[in-house]
Design a protein around this motif. Structure first.
Motif, PDB file in Angstrom:
ATOM      1  N   ASP A 239       3.810  10.139 -10.814  1.00 50.57           N
ATOM      2  CA  ASP A 239       3.447   8.844 -10.220  1.00 50.57           C
ATOM      3  C   ASP A 239       2.701   9.017  -8.892  1.00 50.57           C
ATOM      4  O   ASP A 239       2.894   8.250  -7.952  1.00 50.57           O
ATOM      5  CB  ASP A 239       4.696   7.982  -9.983  1.00 50.57           C
ATOM      6  CG  ASP A 239       5.383   7.567 -11.270  1.00 50.57           C
ATOM      7  OD1 ASP A 239       4.748   7.656 -12.332  1.00 50.57           O
ATOM      8  OD2 ASP A 239       6.560   7.170 -11.205  1.00 50.57           O
ATOM      9  N   ILE A 240       1.828  10.019  -8.822  1.00 45.17           N
ATOM     10  CA  ILE A 240       1.127  10.288  -7.568  1.00 45.17           C
ATOM     11  C   ILE A 240       0.022   9.267  -7.354  1.00 45.17           C
ATOM     12  O   ILE A 240      -0.794   9.021  -8.231  1.00 45.17           O
ATOM     13  CB  ILE A 240       0.539  11.715  -7.571  1.00 45.17           C
ATOM     14  CG1 ILE A 240       1.667  12.756  -7.664  1.00 45.17           C
ATOM     15  CG2 ILE A 240      -0.284  11.961  -6.314  1.00 45.17           C
ATOM     16  CD1 ILE A 240       1.181  14.185  -7.793  1.00 45.17           C
ATOM     17  N   HIS A 241       0.023   8.675  -6.173  1.00 45.53           N
ATOM     18  CA  HIS A 241      -1.055   7.765  -5.782  1.00 45.53           C
ATOM     19  C   HIS A 241      -1.548   8.195  -4.412  1.00 45.53           C
ATOM     20  O   HIS A 241      -0.796   8.171  -3.426  1.00 45.53           O
ATOM     21  CB  HIS A 241      -0.574   6.316  -5.728  1.00 45.53           C
ATOM     22  CG  HIS A 241      -1.656   5.358  -5.311  1.00 45.53           C
ATOM     23  ND1 HIS A 241      -2.615   4.893  -6.191  1.00 45.53           N
ATOM     24  CD2 HIS A 241      -1.952   4.810  -4.103  1.00 45.53           C
ATOM     25  CE1 HIS A 241      -3.437   4.082  -5.547  1.00 45.53           C
ATOM     26  NE2 HIS A 241      -3.058   4.023  -4.277  1.00 45.53           N
ATOM     27  N   HIS A 242      -2.810   8.566  -4.317  1.00 40.23           N
ATOM     28  CA  HIS A 242      -3.380   9.112  -3.090  1.00 40.23           C
ATOM     29  C   HIS A 242      -3.887   7.978  -2.203  1.00 40.23           C
ATOM     30  O   HIS A 242      -5.087   7.714  -2.121  1.00 40.23           O
ATOM     31  CB  HIS A 242      -4.511  10.087  -3.447  1.00 40.23           C
ATOM     32  CG  HIS A 242      -4.952  10.930  -2.308  1.00 40.23           C
ATOM     33  ND1 HIS A 242      -5.931  11.894  -2.426  1.00 40.23           N
ATOM     34  CD2 HIS A 242      -4.553  10.980  -1.006  1.00 40.23           C
ATOM     35  CE1 HIS A 242      -6.117  12.488  -1.269  1.00 40.23           C
ATOM     36  NE2 HIS A 242      -5.303  11.949  -0.389  1.00 40.23           N
ATOM     37  N   GLY A 243      -2.956   7.308  -1.532  1.00 43.95           N
ATOM     38  CA  GLY A 243      -3.323   6.163  -0.702  1.00 43.95           C
ATOM     39  C   GLY A 243      -3.316   6.424   0.786  1.00 43.95           C
ATOM     40  O   GLY A 243      -3.639   5.534   1.579  1.00 43.95           O
ATOM     41  N   GLY A 244      -2.941   7.633   1.186  1.00 44.52           N
ATOM     42  CA  GLY A 244      -2.893   7.958   2.600  1.00 44.52           C
ATOM     43  C   GLY A 244      -1.575   7.555   3.244  1.00 44.52           C
ATOM     44  O   GLY A 244      -0.627   7.123   2.581  1.00 44.52           O
ATOM     45  N   VAL A 245      -1.515   7.704   4.561  1.00 48.49           N
ATOM     46  CA  VAL A 245      -0.326   7.404   5.350  1.00 48.49           C
ATOM     47  C   VAL A 245      -0.668   6.340   6.383  1.00 48.49           C
ATOM     48  O   VAL A 245      -1.655   6.464   7.115  1.00 48.49           O
ATOM     49  CB  VAL A 245       0.199   8.664   6.075  1.00 48.49           C
ATOM     50  CG1 VAL A 245       1.440   8.330   6.896  1.00 48.49           C
ATOM     51  CG2 VAL A 245       0.500   9.772   5.082  1.00 48.49           C
ATOM     52  N   LEU A 246       0.155   5.308   6.452  1.00 47.96           N
ATOM     53  CA  LEU A 246      -0.046   4.216   7.401  1.00 47.96           C
ATOM     54  C   LEU A 246       1.128   4.195   8.376  1.00 47.96           C
ATOM     55  O   LEU A 246       2.280   4.030   7.986  1.00 47.96           O
ATOM     56  CB  LEU A 246      -0.127   2.879   6.657  1.00 47.96           C
ATOM     57  CG  LEU A 246      -0.441   1.630   7.486  1.00 47.96           C
ATOM     58  CD1 LEU A 246      -1.829   1.736   8.100  1.00 47.96           C
ATOM     59  CD2 LEU A 246      -0.334   0.378   6.625  1.00 47.96           C
ATOM     60  N   GLU A 247       0.818   4.382   9.662  1.00 44.49           N
ATOM     61  CA  GLU A 247       1.829   4.348  10.723  1.00 44.49           C
ATOM     62  C   GLU A 247       1.639   3.060  11.517  1.00 44.49           C
ATOM     63  O   GLU A 247       0.555   2.806  12.037  1.00 44.49           O
ATOM     64  CB  GLU A 247       1.682   5.572  11.628  1.00 44.49           C
ATOM     65  CG  GLU A 247       1.926   6.879  10.874  1.00 44.49           C
ATOM     66  CD  GLU A 247       1.385   8.090  11.618  1.00 44.49           C
ATOM     67  OE1 GLU A 247       2.192   8.956  11.981  1.00 44.49           O
ATOM     68  OE2 GLU A 247       0.152   8.153  11.813  1.00 44.49           O
ATOM     69  N   VAL A 248       2.692   2.259  11.604  1.00 45.84           N
ATOM     70  CA  VAL A 248       2.604   0.922  12.178  1.00 45.84           C
ATOM     71  C   VAL A 248       3.391   0.850  13.488  1.00 45.84           C
ATOM     72  O   VAL A 248       4.488   1.406  13.600  1.00 45.84           O
ATOM     73  CB  VAL A 248       3.139  -0.126  11.180  1.00 45.84           C
ATOM     74  CG1 VAL A 248       3.186  -1.508  11.818  1.00 45.84           C
ATOM     75  CG2 VAL A 248       2.272  -0.157   9.935  1.00 45.84           C
ATOM     76  N   ALA A 249       2.833   0.175  14.462  1.00 46.90           N
ATOM     77  CA  ALA A 249       3.519  -0.087  15.731  1.00 46.90           C
ATOM     78  C   ALA A 249       3.899  -1.555  15.798  1.00 46.90           C
ATOM     79  O   ALA A 249       3.086  -2.417  15.468  1.00 46.90           O
ATOM     80  CB  ALA A 249       2.619   0.276  16.906  1.00 46.90           C
ATOM     81  N   HIS A 250       5.150  -1.849  16.204  1.00 50.34           N
ATOM     82  CA  HIS A 250       5.533  -3.255  16.326  1.00 50.34           C
ATOM     83  C   HIS A 250       6.199  -3.569  17.668  1.00 50.34           C
ATOM     84  O   HIS A 250       7.064  -4.438  17.769  1.00 50.34           O
ATOM     85  CB  HIS A 250       6.428  -3.686  15.156  1.00 50.34           C
ATOM     86  CG  HIS A 250       7.554  -2.761  14.835  1.00 50.34           C
ATOM     87  ND1 HIS A 250       8.698  -2.676  15.566  1.00 50.34           N
ATOM     88  CD2 HIS A 250       7.670  -1.855  13.838  1.00 50.34           C
ATOM     89  CE1 HIS A 250       9.499  -1.785  15.040  1.00 50.34           C
ATOM     90  NE2 HIS A 250       8.915  -1.256  14.001  1.00 50.34           N
TER      91      HIS A 250
ATOM     92  N   ASP B 218       6.934   3.806  10.943  1.00 51.55           N
ATOM     93  CA  ASP B 218       6.658   3.187  12.240  1.00 51.55           C
ATOM     94  C   ASP B 218       6.808   4.227  13.334  1.00 51.55           C
ATOM     95  O   ASP B 218       6.994   5.418  13.067  1.00 51.55           O
ATOM     96  CB  ASP B 218       7.551   1.959  12.469  1.00 51.55           C
ATOM     97  CG  ASP B 218       9.009   2.325  12.723  1.00 51.55           C
ATOM     98  OD1 ASP B 218       9.368   3.514  12.585  1.00 51.55           O
ATOM     99  OD2 ASP B 218       9.789   1.421  13.073  1.00 51.55           O
ATOM    100  N   LEU B 219       6.736   3.802  14.559  1.00 53.62           N
ATOM    101  CA  LEU B 219       6.792   4.705  15.706  1.00 53.62           C
ATOM    102  C   LEU B 219       8.128   4.604  16.435  1.00 53.62           C
ATOM    103  O   LEU B 219       8.226   4.929  17.618  1.00 53.62           O
ATOM    104  CB  LEU B 219       5.640   4.421  16.667  1.00 53.62           C
ATOM    105  CG  LEU B 219       4.312   5.160  16.414  1.00 53.62           C
ATOM    106  CD1 LEU B 219       4.455   6.641  16.703  1.00 53.62           C
ATOM    107  CD2 LEU B 219       3.772   4.909  15.023  1.00 53.62           C
ATOM    108  N   SER B 220       9.184   4.184  15.729  1.00 55.64           N
ATOM    109  CA  SER B 220      10.518   4.184  16.318  1.00 55.64           C
ATOM    110  C   SER B 220      10.970   5.617  16.579  1.00 55.64           C
ATOM    111  O   SER B 220      10.494   6.563  15.946  1.00 55.64           O
ATOM    112  CB  SER B 220      11.524   3.500  15.387  1.00 55.64           C
ATOM    113  OG  SER B 220      11.196   2.150  15.176  1.00 55.64           O
TER     114      SER B 220
END
Length: 466
Positions: free
Chosen positions: A125-136, A283-285
Motif C-alpha cells: 500500500d505504498i503511496h509516495h505523497g511526501g511528508v507534511l510537517e504542520v505548525a499550530h 507536527d512540531l510538538s
C-alpha cells in the motif's frame, strides 16, 4: 467518542487487518551458517536480502524470537521517510559535508525501498505523497521555519514552506499556521512490507527460524534454548528488544510509542479534512505525533503514551493504557474536529530503540565478526534499509570481496555510544524529561510566544537530542 468497542493490543491493527503470518519452524538444534542474523524485522530481513542478492552462495540464517515483524516493523506508523537520528551530532563530529552525504543517502533510500518493493512484487500500500510537517502555534511555526532552513542547508532543496492558507489547501488541520513539505517520504502498510520481505528472502534461499529467542550473542555464536548457530558473522538486528539479550540491558533504551486507528471515514468527512495527497503527517510538538491516511481511508495516529517501562521492560501483545488511548483520541479531534464522533477501531503499542546520544548507528567489529544496526529513534522504516545495505558492504569489505564503498564511509558507521544510566536513574530520567516536554507543549499552546519553551530546551540538552 466511544472507545468501548476499541480492540486493544493484539500486536497491532496492521496484523488484525492483514492477518498474522503462518508460523515458520524454530531452530531444530545446533547448526552453522556463513552469516547469522538475530532479529526478523526490517533491519534483519533487508540485510539478508541484500547479502543474498550480492553473494547468492552465502548460507544465511535469520533467528526471530516470535515471528518476522512482531516488533516495531509490524507496529509502526507506516512512515517511509528520510529522517535519521543523530544527523546534527554527526555534523559536529565529522563535519557538515559528511552529514550531507548521510542525508543524501537517506533521501535516496526512500526511492530504494519503493523500487525494490515493486521489483519483488511486494504490495505494501505504498503511496509516495511526501511528508507534511504542520505548525499550530507561534513557537511551533518558529521551529518549523528554522527546521526548514536547516534541511535546505543539508541539501534538501526540493522542500516547500507553506503559510496557513496554502496549508489548508492541502489539509485542514485545526489551528494550523504553516507547514513544510518534502517529497522524500511515503505512506505504507508496515505488516504487508515485512511479510512480503520475509517471503522474498526465504524464496531467495535464506533460512528463517521463528519462535527462536536468542539469549546471548558472542563472537561466532548466537545462543538459543534450542541450540547454537555458529557463524563467522553474527549480526544483532533487535532494535527495541536489544535489552533482552545478555549484557545489553543498558545498550539501547526501549522507548514506547502508541497508536490508534479510526474506522474507515466516509467521503463527506474527508471533504472537511482534505488530505488528498495522502502525505504522512506530523507536527512540531516536543512530545510529537505522527499520522497517515491509510489505503482504506482510516486515520492512523500515534504518539508517546507511557514512554518507558522500568528495567527496560517490553510488552508482549501491544496492549495500551486507556489513558493513552484517550489522549491520542483527543489529539485526533484537536487536529480534525469533524472526527469527534468517529469510532476508534484499534489501539496498540510497541517499542523503538533509543541510544544514549540519540544517534542511529551501524557497526561491524572486524576483530570479532559481530555487527549491529539500530537505535533509529522512531525513524526505522527507511533507516533500516540503509543500515542493511551498509552491513552488506561492510561484510563484503571485511571478507575481501570488495573494498570501501560510499556507504561504508558514512559518518554513522562504527559510531560508539555510551551506555544508559542504571535504574532507577534511567526510569526517573526518562519520565521526568517527557513530563517536561508535555509541560512545554501545554505552555506553548497557551501562550503566543514565538520561541521554544525553556523546559523543552533544557530537556533537549540533557537527552542529547540537540
Amino acid at each position: 467518542m466511544n472507545t468501548v468497542s476499541t480492540v486493544n493490543g493484539g500486536i497491532s491493527f496492521w496484523y488484525a487487518h492483514e492477518g498474522t503470518p503462518a508460523p515458520r519452524e524454530p531452530l531444530p538444534g545446533d547448526t552453522t551458517a556463513d552469516v547469522c542474523i538475530v532479529g526478523g524485522g526490517y533491519t534483519g530481513l533487508w540485510t539478508a536480502y541484500y547479502l543474498k542478492k550480492a553473494v547468492p552462495f552465502l548460507n544465511i540464517t535469520v533467528l526471530e524470537a516470535k515471528f518476522c515483524g512482531y516488533g516495531a516493523s509490524g507496529r509502526n506508523g507506516g512512515w517511509l521517510y528520510n529522517g535519521i537520528a543523530g544527523r546534527d551530532r554527526y555534523a559536529k563530529l565529522h563535519g557538515h559535508d559528511a552529514a550531507v552525504r548521510l542525508q543524501k543517502a537517506m533521501n535516496d533510500t526512500v526511492g530504494e525501498v519503493i523500487r525494490t518493493a515493486a521489483e519483488e512484487n511486494i504490495d505494501a500500500d505504498i503511496h509516495h505523497g511526501g511528508v507534511l510537517e504542520v505548525a499550530h502555534s507561534p513557537s511551533q511555526l518558529t521551529r518549523l521555519k528554522d527546521h526548514h532552513s536547516v534541511e535546505i542547508a543539508f541539501g534538501e532543496t526540493d522542500r516547500v514552506l507553506r503559510g496557513a492558507r496554502e496549508t489548508a489547501e492541502h489539509i485542514r488541520v485545526s489551528g494550523a499556521v504553516g507547514s513544510s513539505w518534502t517529497p522524500h517520504g511515503a505512506r505504507l502498510h508496515p505488516a504487508k512490507l515485512v511479510k512480503g520481505l520475509a517471503d522474498t528472502v526465504e524464496a531467495l534461499g535464506v533460512t528463517i527460524h521463528e519462535s527462536t529467542p536468542v539469549t546471548e550473542i558472542k563472537p561466532k555464536h548466537a545462543v538459543t534454548p534450542y541450540g547454537t548457530v555458529r557463524a563467522p558473522y553474527v549480526l544483532r538486528c533487535t532494535e527495541g528488544f536489544t535489552a533482552g539479550l545478555k549484557g545489553q540491558k543498558r545498550t539501547w533504551l526501549p522507548m514506547n510509542s502508541s497508536m490508534i486507528v479510526t474506522e474507515p471515514l466516509p467521503k463527506a468527512l474527508w471533504d472537511t479534512i482534505g488530505w488528498d495527497g495522502r502525505e504522512t503527517l506530523c507536527d512540531l510538538s516536543h512530545a510529537y505525533m505522527y499520522a497517515q491516511r491509510t489505503a482504506d481511508d482510516r486515520i492512523a495516529l500515534g504518539g508517546r503514551g507511557v514512554p518507558y517501562r522500568y528495567g527496560s521492560a517490553t510488552d508482549n501483545d501491544g496492549r495500551t493504557q486507556p489513558a493513552t488511548i484517550e489522549a491520542l483520541r483527543d489529539l485526533l479531534v484537536r487536529f480534525f474536529p469533524t472526527t469527534a464522533g468517529t469510532r476508534i477501531d484499534h489501539a496498540w503499542s510497541g517499542v523503538l530503540g533509543v541510544p544514549r546520544d540519540w544517534c542511529a548507528t551501524v557497526t561491524l567489529d572486524r576483530s570479532t565478526g559481530l555487527g549491529w544496526a539500530g537505535g533509529y529513534v522512531g525513524s526505522g522504516v527507511a533507516t533500516a534499509n540503509l543500515a542493511a545495505r551498509t552491513l552488506r558492504d561492510l561484510i563484503q569489505q571485511d571478507s575481501g570481496q570488495a573494498g570501501p564503498t560510499d556507504l561504508t564511509t558514512l559518518p554513522w558507521v562504527n559510531h560508539k555510544v555510551r551506555r544508559w544510566e542504571p535504574e532507577p536513574l534511567r526510569w526517573l530520567g526518562v519520565h521526568t524529561l517527557y513530563a517536561a516536554y508535555r509541560t512545554a507543549d501545554r505552555r506553548e499552546s497557551a501562550s503566543p510566544r514565538l520561541t521554544t519553551d525553556r523546559l523543552a530546551k533544557a530537556a533537549d540538552r540533557i537527552t542529547g537530542r540537540h
